[in-house]
Write a protein that holds these residues in place. Sequence first.
Motif, PDB file in Angstrom:
ATOM      1  N   PRO A   1       0.852  -1.232  -0.053  1.00  0.00           N
ATOM      2  CA  PRO A   1      -0.039  -0.168  -0.112  1.00  0.00           C
ATOM      3  C   PRO A   1       0.808   1.375  -0.022  1.00  0.00           C
ATOM      4  N   HIS A   2       2.126   1.183   0.783  1.00  0.00           N
ATOM      5  CA  HIS A   2       2.613   2.778   0.890  1.00  0.00           C
ATOM      6  C   HIS A   2       3.393   2.659  -0.647  1.00  0.00           C
ATOM      7  N   GLU A   3       3.971   1.649  -1.164  1.00  0.00           N
ATOM      8  CA  GLU A   3       4.570   1.854  -2.547  1.00  0.00           C
ATOM      9  C   GLU A   3       3.603   2.372  -3.304  1.00  0.00           C
ATOM     10  N   ALA A   4       2.391   1.595  -3.273  1.00  0.00           N
ATOM     11  CA  ALA A   4       1.449   2.095  -4.115  1.00  0.00           C
ATOM     12  C   ALA A   4       0.962   3.487  -4.276  1.00  0.00           C
ATOM     13  N   THR A   5       0.898   4.119  -2.963  1.00  0.00           N
ATOM     14  CA  THR A   5       0.318   5.388  -3.026  1.00  0.00           C
ATOM     15  C   THR A   5       1.540   6.426  -3.337  1.00  0.00           C
ATOM     16  N   ALA A   6       2.763   6.157  -3.456  1.00  0.00           N
ATOM     17  CA  ALA A   6       3.874   6.834  -3.810  1.00  0.00           C
ATOM     18  C   ALA A   6       3.900   6.381  -5.298  1.00  0.00           C
ATOM     19  N   GLY A   7       3.836   5.396  -5.838  1.00  0.00           N
ATOM     20  CA  GLY A   7       4.212   5.246  -7.187  1.00  0.00           C
ATOM     21  C   GLY A   7       2.697   5.733  -8.195  1.00  0.00           C
ATOM     22  N   ALA A   8       1.793   5.944  -7.386  1.00  0.00           N
ATOM     23  CA  ALA A   8       0.436   6.389  -8.015  1.00  0.00           C
ATOM     24  C   ALA A   8       0.649   7.797  -8.450  1.00  0.00           C
ATOM     25  N   LEU A   9       1.320   8.444  -7.512  1.00  0.00           N
ATOM     26  CA  LEU A   9       1.544  10.064  -7.740  1.00  0.00           C
ATOM     27  C   LEU A   9       2.335  10.095  -9.055  1.00  0.00           C
ATOM     28  N   ILE A  10       3.195   9.326  -9.403  1.00  0.00           N
ATOM     29  CA  ILE A  10       3.931   9.306 -10.711  1.00  0.00           C
ATOM     30  C   ILE A  10       2.962   9.173 -11.807  1.00  0.00           C
ATOM     31  N   VAL A  11       2.190   8.315 -11.712  1.00  0.00           N
ATOM     32  CA  VAL A  11       1.149   7.931 -12.793  1.00  0.00           C
ATOM     33  C   VAL A  11       0.282   9.195 -13.017  1.00  0.00           C
ATOM     34  N   VAL A  12      -0.146   9.636 -11.750  1.00  0.00           N
ATOM     35  CA  VAL A  12      -0.993  10.658 -11.761  1.00  0.00           C
ATOM     36  C   VAL A  12      -0.384  12.108 -12.613  1.00  0.00           C
ATOM     37  N   ALA A  13       0.792  12.222 -12.159  1.00  0.00           N
ATOM     38  CA  ALA A  13       1.575  13.597 -12.458  1.00  0.00           C
ATOM     39  C   ALA A  13       1.640  13.305 -14.011  1.00  0.00           C
ATOM     40  N   VAL A  14       2.168  12.200 -14.623  1.00  0.00           N
ATOM     41  CA  VAL A  14       2.399  11.953 -16.085  1.00  0.00           C
ATOM     42  C   VAL A  14       1.089  12.257 -16.935  1.00  0.00           C
ATOM     43  N   GLY A  15       0.003  11.432 -16.207  1.00  0.00           N
ATOM     44  CA  GLY A  15      -1.397  11.675 -17.024  1.00  0.00           C
ATOM     45  C   GLY A  15      -1.913  13.091 -16.707  1.00  0.00           C
ATOM     46  N   ALA A  16      -1.762  13.764 -15.817  1.00  0.00           N
ATOM     47  CA  ALA A  16      -2.099  15.166 -15.719  1.00  0.00           C
ATOM     48  C   ALA A  16      -1.304  16.019 -16.766  1.00  0.00           C
ATOM     49  N   VAL A  17      -0.034  15.940 -16.971  1.00  0.00           N
ATOM     50  CA  VAL A  17       0.908  16.566 -17.991  1.00  0.00           C
ATOM     51  C   VAL A  17       0.155  16.564 -19.265  1.00  0.00           C
ATOM     52  N   THR A  18      -0.038  15.337 -19.766  1.00  0.00           N
ATOM     53  CA  THR A  18      -0.624  14.989 -21.205  1.00  0.00           C
ATOM     54  C   THR A  18      -2.034  15.700 -21.256  1.00  0.00           C
ATOM     55  N   GLY A  19      -2.823  15.549 -20.142  1.00  0.00           N
ATOM     56  CA  GLY A  19      -4.255  16.184 -20.438  1.00  0.00           C
ATOM     57  C   GLY A  19      -4.117  17.696 -20.067  1.00  0.00           C
ATOM     58  N   LEU A  20      -3.195  18.207 -19.374  1.00  0.00           N
ATOM     59  CA  LEU A  20      -3.158  19.698 -19.271  1.00  0.00           C
ATOM     60  C   LEU A  20      -2.768  20.075 -20.610  1.00  0.00           C
ATOM     61  N   ALA A  21      -1.837  19.534 -21.518  1.00  0.00           N
ATOM     62  CA  ALA A  21      -1.326  20.142 -22.758  1.00  0.00           C
ATOM     63  C   ALA A  21      -2.605  20.026 -23.673  1.00  0.00           C
ATOM     64  N   CYS A  22      -3.417  19.097 -23.687  1.00  0.00           N
ATOM     65  CA  CYS A  22      -4.456  18.892 -24.536  1.00  0.00           C
ATOM     66  C   CYS A  22      -5.697  20.225 -24.428  1.00  0.00           C
ATOM     67  N   HIS A  23      -5.739  20.261 -22.799  1.00  0.00           N
ATOM     68  CA  HIS A  23      -6.761  21.414 -22.369  1.00  0.00           C
ATOM     69  C   HIS A  23      -6.130  22.636 -22.462  1.00  0.00           C
ATOM     70  N   GLY A  24      -4.924  22.845 -22.498  1.00  0.00           N
ATOM     71  CA  GLY A  24      -4.436  24.259 -22.528  1.00  0.00           C
ATOM     72  C   GLY A  24      -4.378  24.844 -24.069  1.00  0.00           C
ATOM     73  N   ARG A  25      -4.021  23.672 -24.940  1.00  0.00           N
ATOM     74  CA  ARG A  25      -4.312  24.083 -26.284  1.00  0.00           C
ATOM     75  C   ARG A  25      -5.463  24.566 -26.790  1.00  0.00           C
ATOM     76  N   ALA A  26      -6.469  23.998 -26.150  1.00  0.00           N
ATOM     77  CA  ALA A  26      -8.131  24.151 -26.473  1.00  0.00           C
ATOM     78  C   ALA A  26      -8.503  25.559 -25.779  1.00  0.00           C
ATOM     79  N   GLY A  27      -7.407  26.042 -24.726  1.00  0.00           N
ATOM     80  CA  GLY A  27      -7.887  27.296 -24.168  1.00  0.00           C
ATOM     81  C   GLY A  27      -8.925  27.249 -22.770  1.00  0.00           C
ATOM     82  N   ARG A  28      -8.793  25.765 -22.273  1.00  0.00           N
ATOM     83  CA  ARG A  28      -9.604  25.443 -21.101  1.00  0.00           C
ATOM     84  C   ARG A  28      -8.658  25.384 -19.848  1.00  0.00           C
ATOM     85  N   VAL A  29      -7.701  26.076 -19.692  1.00  0.00           N
ATOM     86  CA  VAL A  29      -6.999  26.273 -18.523  1.00  0.00           C
ATOM     87  C   VAL A  29      -6.999  27.480 -18.036  1.00  0.00           C
ATOM     88  N   ARG A  30      -7.211  27.949 -16.997  1.00  0.00           N
ATOM     89  CA  ARG A  30      -6.929  29.199 -16.300  1.00  0.00           C
ATOM     90  C   ARG A  30      -5.645  29.252 -15.383  1.00  0.00           C
TER      91      ARG A  30
END
Length: 258
Positions: free
Chosen positions: A44-73
Amino acid sequence: MSGVLAVAAALPCGLLVGVLLGALGGGGSILAVPALVYLLGQSPHEATAGALIVVAVGAVTGLACHGRAGRVRWAAGAVFGALGTAGSYLGTRWSATLDPTVLMTAFAGLMLTVAGALVLRGRRAPTERPQAKGARRHPARIAATASAVGLLTGFFGVGGGFVVVPALTLVLGLEMPVAIGTSLLVILVNSATALATRAGTGGLDWPLLAGFAACAAAGSYLGNRLATRLPAAALANAFAALVTVVAVTMAVTAIPRL
């Protein structure tokens, strides 16, 4: 599970997490922890740490897509994220002191809460109206909400988007599409803080996490495209049903061990 099999199993899990993250602006990351624990053999402790990496990478990709569409403040998201860094730090430290069984039981409770919140969000979406631009915003309320989101991120290793999206609509008055895009910036800031706090606390399975994160990035892109083609309520309800099943399974497994 061998390294090759673990990485192969991580691929569909990461893809699903990314799709949900990109489509809903959060929530999908909550599946990363149970996937890492129950399917990929992480503690569980390894998973909660590792999940943060997965979340961060996924967030970067999604942020780039939304940013290009003008949906980020960008300014609002950066400030909201910065206000949550203290909560993220405290949540990370608190999580490290808990027994793994207690942590997973609490996580099951969080998942049920998320499922309920998603269903309510889907039902209210057609009638919700953002605050008027001149609406009064209370700094204390914004800071408290941001800190709570950071605490969830640090404690459970999740992005907290299921809280960020409604918070950005209600507290900052953003429209739903913009709130979804901006939430990914908040998630990225909180995840980075929690990761920095966990640095040096234990080894991570980097090949497994790399495969998981790469698929999360691809899934986030696909989810962003999917969000423009399917009703948000339908996506939220389907995800809520999946989360409920996973949460009940986790609770049945963890509670007898308490």
